[in-house]
Design a protein around this motif. Sequence first.
Motif, short mmCIF file in Angstrom:
data_model
loop_
_atom_site.label_atom_id
_atom_site.label_comp_id
_atom_site.label_asym_id
_atom_site.label_seq_id
_atom_site.Cartn_x
_atom_site.Cartn_y
_atom_site.Cartn_z
N GLY A 21 33.15 6.48 34.03
CA GLY A 21 33.89 5.54 33.21
C GLY A 21 33.25 4.16 33.16
O GLY A 21 33.18 3.52 32.10
N ILE A 22 32.75 3.69 34.30
CA ILE A 22 32.12 2.37 34.36
C ILE A 22 30.82 2.36 33.55
O ILE A 22 30.57 1.45 32.74
N LEU B 69 41.30 8.70 33.01
CA LEU B 69 40.14 9.28 33.68
C LEU B 69 39.92 10.74 33.28
O LEU B 69 38.79 11.20 33.22
N ASP B 70 41.00 11.48 33.04
CA ASP B 70 40.98 12.83 32.47
C ASP B 70 40.06 13.78 33.24
O ASP B 70 39.07 14.29 32.71
N GLN B 71 40.43 14.05 34.47
CA GLN B 71 39.61 14.92 35.32
C GLN B 71 39.43 16.31 34.71
O GLN B 71 38.37 16.93 34.88
N VAL C 149 44.42 5.61 34.74
CA VAL C 149 45.51 6.58 34.66
C VAL C 149 44.92 7.97 34.83
O VAL C 149 43.85 8.28 34.30
N GLU C 150 45.62 8.83 35.57
CA GLU C 150 45.15 10.20 35.76
C GLU C 150 46.31 11.19 35.72
O GLU C 150 47.43 10.87 36.14
N LYS D 112 38.19 16.31 46.46
CA LYS D 112 38.34 15.48 45.27
C LYS D 112 37.76 14.08 45.45
O LYS D 112 37.64 13.34 44.47
N HIS D 113 37.38 13.72 46.67
CA HIS D 113 36.72 12.43 46.88
C HIS D 113 35.43 12.37 46.07
O HIS D 113 35.11 11.35 45.45
N ARG D 114 34.68 13.49 46.05
CA ARG D 114 33.44 13.56 45.27
C ARG D 114 33.74 13.38 43.78
O ARG D 114 33.05 12.64 43.06
N LEU D 115 34.76 14.09 43.30
CA LEU D 115 35.09 14.04 41.88
C LEU D 115 35.55 12.64 41.48
O LEU D 115 35.13 12.12 40.43
N ALA D 116 36.41 12.03 42.28
CA ALA D 116 36.92 10.71 41.94
C ALA D 116 35.77 9.70 41.86
O ALA D 116 35.72 8.86 40.94
N HIS D 117 34.85 9.77 42.80
CA HIS D 117 33.67 8.89 42.79
C HIS D 117 32.90 9.07 41.48
O HIS D 117 32.52 8.09 40.82
#
Length: 372
Positions: free
Chosen positions: A79-80, A162-164, A92-93, A68-73
């Motif tokens: 978003g930015i 963020l709505d993964q 928020v997630e 999930k490190h890849r996904l969070a990045h």
Amino acid sequence: MGDTPLESDDIALPACRDRAWTRRAIELLQGDRRRSADTHLLKPFFAGLGGLSIYLKDESTHPTGSLKHRLAHSLLLYGICNGRIDEGTTLVEASSGSTAVSEAYFARLLGLPFIAVMPRSTSRAKVEAIESFGGRCHFVDTPGEVYGVAAELARATGGHYLDQFTNAERATDWRGNNNIAESIFNQMQAEPAPVPDWIVMSAGTGGTSATIGRYIRYRNLPTRLCVADVEHSAFYDAYVTGDMSVTCSTPSRIEGVGRPRVEPSFTPGAIDHMMRVPDAASIAAAHVLSDRLFRRVGGSTGTNFYALCRLAAAMLREKRGGALVTLICDSGERYASTYFDADWLKANGIDIAPHRTTIERFLDTGAFLPER
């Protein structure tokens, strides 16, 4: 009659939103990516598998300990760059744990508040990791509550959800740009079978499987994608029936995979085959692989590995050689009090012994003979 010439004093550039924080944030995220070397592609030896090569992409070595490190990045960048995250924005997630751990890490890197909405059943180790990065955990009673509560908290704080589960498949560039699929195929280039027959990936958001499946098609590769699902999840039934509205009221016991609804990121058209794996088999496979690697892996990795073993058994029956790849999603140390605790297994009515015997026998002899 011509236009009246403008006086020089009438010409002025329009005022624009200051992007100084955005530029700095992107630099920080790029710096993290440069510091993190690509994860290893392991090739364990299993005596019974003959001409088959098995590879494990070890995502547990990321700075936050999981795939999930890849996904969070990607979600933070998404978003930015869309102008939804700026200086001071509360993030928020909705998460079952690992994504929130990674997002809390990046939120701290950027100096942003972070709130994770998660079920109360989330492992304590993940909760502690989120809090160690300065994040706050908001607990709900059932997995199905996380979506609405996360959206409401984002509205109440003026923050960004963020709505993964919606954005996972769109935040990652599936054509390449150092995504996980491109990384796997690059690392396979010098192997005896450089183009694997199968890649196996369990479904949480559905985003990683979408990325891999799309990349395979984009590069016109013969590799097939098998998505492994768990007992209590809507994904498998949706794939089999074609009904994307199906739901599952029983929470998944394998953290990080399985969902109560079909998430927007789930892309069945990018999948070649799906397999449902019993929870006891997922956990047994995690135990077996942990013993063989001399370190613990998590339950979702067990789901991946069991599905890979089933595919490998079919290839052996057809006397086919080749390669299969799957992922180590995270470390099993996060599950010391659950999947690796005999009392927890007993309390949840999970008997891993028969599946463990089947998997051990298969790896040593090549015979996949489930215990009766």
